[in-house]
Design a protein around this motif. Sequence first.
Motif, short mmCIF file in Angstrom:
data_model
loop_
_atom_site.label_atom_id
_atom_site.label_comp_id
_atom_site.label_asym_id
_atom_site.label_seq_id
_atom_site.Cartn_x
_atom_site.Cartn_y
_atom_site.Cartn_z
N UNK A 79 -6.23 10.92 -1.67
CA UNK A 79 -7.89 9.88 -1.97
C UNK A 79 -7.26 8.62 -1.55
N UNK A 80 -6.51 8.25 -0.72
CA UNK A 80 -5.80 6.28 0.27
C UNK A 80 -4.69 6.67 0.42
N UNK A 81 -3.99 6.09 0.82
CA UNK A 81 -2.63 5.55 1.44
C UNK A 81 -1.73 5.70 -0.57
N UNK A 82 -2.80 5.30 -1.14
CA UNK A 82 -1.40 4.80 -2.39
C UNK A 82 -0.68 6.32 -2.57
N UNK A 83 -2.08 7.77 -2.93
CA UNK A 83 -1.15 9.04 -3.33
C UNK A 83 -0.51 9.42 -2.26
N UNK A 84 -0.55 9.51 -0.95
CA UNK A 84 0.78 9.98 0.62
C UNK A 84 2.01 9.30 0.17
N UNK A 85 1.55 7.78 -0.44
CA UNK A 85 2.76 7.44 -0.39
C UNK A 85 3.66 7.60 -2.09
N UNK A 86 3.01 8.03 -2.52
CA UNK A 86 3.42 8.66 -3.95
C UNK A 86 3.43 9.97 -3.96
N UNK A 87 3.29 10.21 -2.93
CA UNK A 87 3.53 12.01 -2.53
C UNK A 87 4.85 11.35 -2.11
N UNK A 206 4.18 -0.84 1.20
CA UNK A 206 3.81 0.00 2.52
C UNK A 206 2.13 0.66 1.92
N UNK A 207 1.19 0.89 0.76
CA UNK A 207 0.36 1.29 0.69
C UNK A 207 -0.99 0.80 1.09
N UNK A 208 -0.20 -1.03 0.51
CA UNK A 208 -1.09 -2.05 1.71
C UNK A 208 -1.15 -1.76 2.74
N UNK A 209 0.10 -1.95 3.36
CA UNK A 209 0.12 -2.00 5.26
C UNK A 209 -0.44 -0.51 5.71
N UNK A 210 -0.44 0.33 5.57
CA UNK A 210 -0.85 1.74 5.41
C UNK A 210 -2.32 1.26 5.30
N UNK A 211 -2.87 0.65 4.48
CA UNK A 211 -4.19 1.17 3.87
C UNK A 211 -5.09 0.05 5.80
N UNK A 212 -4.47 -1.06 5.52
CA UNK A 212 -5.58 -1.60 6.44
C UNK A 212 -4.26 -1.76 7.69
#
Length: 213
Positions: A79-87, A206-212
């Motif tokens: 559901x977005x980079x937040x989930x990936x980075x959290x994983x 990192x999540x913000x950077x991956x998102x954009x």
Amino acid sequence: MIATTRYQLALLAHSQRYLPPLIAFLAVLGVLYTSRDAPVLPEFAVSGGALLVVTCWLTIALADVEDPAQRLVTLSHTRGPWVLVAAFGLATLACSAVLTVVSLLWATLVHGGVPAAELGLGALAHAACAFTGLAVGLPCSRLLVPRIGYTVVSALLLLAVVLLVRWVPLVNPMLRALAGEQPSAGGVVTALMTTAVALAVSATAVSVRVRFA
């Protein structure tokens, strides 16, 4: 989240990139825990510092398993980079938790028992070191740094700062207190909270950077 974390753990296991840091950590413990009469808190300081480096290593190894094209596929299924980075974080911290248990059990066996208070301090200190290693490893990985040479240099520099620079309020004051056998529960808890904040800031950035990206 759980499915993504399990997928990341499976990737790490299949790639076998966990083997070098695992062997290095066990080698440190083998050299460290040799004397029954040695004070255990300074040993926990060394073990915690080693865990910090190993956690950073595992973070980078896990984040670099997938090439950019594969990561885009993975992102499309989350559901977005937040989930990936959290994983990434949960998978790495799970590995660090196992290594922490190994260190504490090893110390207990060698010393013929360790007081519960010292074990508690050791566990919290190792957790703070794991948080710091993850906070350093995330921005140094392929998620932000595309070339392995830059990754190595940036990770080494940041690790040197958090471990050796006294005025950086992460783990250095705590490890020095443990090494001097003068730790306080308040100091260890403060380090744990400070490193948790640092990890949250690192993961968010990192999540913000991956998102954009």
